[in-house]
Write a protein that holds these residues in place. Structure first.
Motif, PDB file in Angstrom:
ATOM      1  N   GLU A   7     -52.603  36.239  27.253  1.00  0.00           N
ATOM      2  CA  GLU A   7     -53.620  35.206  26.860  1.00  0.00           C
ATOM      3  C   GLU A   7     -54.279  35.110  28.236  1.00  0.00           C
ATOM      4  OE1 GLU A   7     -52.253  30.999  26.373  1.00  0.00           O
ATOM      5  OE2 GLU A   7     -52.314  31.753  24.588  1.00  0.00           O
ATOM      6  N   LYS A  20     -54.548  32.306  20.655  1.00  0.00           N
ATOM      7  CA  LYS A  20     -55.344  31.201  20.094  1.00  0.00           C
ATOM      8  C   LYS A  20     -57.343  30.882  20.380  1.00  0.00           C
ATOM      9  CE  LYS A  20     -51.578  28.095  21.508  1.00  0.00           C
ATOM     10  NZ  LYS A  20     -50.822  28.964  22.195  1.00  0.00           N
ATOM     11  N   ASP A  21     -57.398  31.925  21.128  1.00  0.00           N
ATOM     12  CA  ASP A  21     -58.982  32.585  21.658  1.00  0.00           C
ATOM     13  C   ASP A  21     -58.884  33.724  22.024  1.00  0.00           C
ATOM     14  OD1 ASP A  21     -60.885  32.036  22.971  1.00  0.00           O
ATOM     15  OD2 ASP A  21     -59.958  30.493  24.339  1.00  0.00           O
ATOM     16  N   ASP A  37     -49.575  34.860  17.870  1.00  0.00           N
ATOM     17  CA  ASP A  37     -50.511  33.517  17.584  1.00  0.00           C
ATOM     18  C   ASP A  37     -51.700  33.831  18.830  1.00  0.00           C
ATOM     19  OD1 ASP A  37     -51.559  31.701  16.618  1.00  0.00           O
ATOM     20  OD2 ASP A  37     -50.030  29.772  17.246  1.00  0.00           O
TER      21      ASP A  37
END
Length: 168
Positions: free
Chosen positions: A23, A5-6, A3
């Protein structure tokens, strides 16, 4: 797939066994995050060896000066280089060196990090506050766990490619 997100602050490292999704933490270590993205976008990390891999501790890579070409990879030179960019100032924080965290490798000088980084195999609290943490593996740690060990390994595993997710 993880997943993400950014995508601008996520890096995907392709290893022989699969992808590792990291991340990045721009709010914690903006200069280190920017350096990793700059080198990834330039293709500097592609084919770079994991030159120092210690069981239960960490896997170190990112020596873009010597470890990215077969002819330059020798045990005597492994881990001695960086990029052509200036060294980075330390960006120490309270983010722990936990399993899957990304730390900036450096010499004994706190402000000597450049291109090299390591991925922690376990929780390495003794590094907290002494090395910059600037990312966390969010998917693919099982692939990191399979990286061949050695200081340096005789036949090191390599990062096949490193991409910023926004560009992938």
């Amino acid at each position: 797939m993880a997943d993400i997100k950014d995508p601008e602050n996520t890096v995907i490292i392709e290893l022989k066994d699969g992808n590792v999704v990291i991340e990045l933490l721009p709010d914690v270590a903006p200069k280190h995050v920017e350096r990793m993205k700059t080198l990834a976008r330039a293709g500097a990390y592609d084919n770079v060896a994991f030159h120092r891999v210690i069981e239960g501790f960490m896997a170190q890579t990112g020596d873009v000066k010597f470890a990215n070409m077969e002819k330059d990879y020798t045990p005597a030179r492994a881990g001695m280089g960086g990029s052509d960019l200036d060294d980075l100032p330390a960006e120490f924080s309270n983010v722990p060196h936990a399993r899957g965290s990304i730390g900036a490798a450096r010499s004994s000088s706190p402000n000597s990090a450049n291109s090299q980084f390591f991925i922690n195999f376990g929780d390495n609290a003794f590094l907290n506050g002494q090395y910059t943490v600037y990312g966390q593996v969010i998917e693919g740690m099982e692939h990191v766990d399979k990286i061949v060990r050695g200081e340096p390994p005789r036949y090191p595993d390599r990062m096949i490619s490193v991409k910023v997710a926004a560009d992938a």
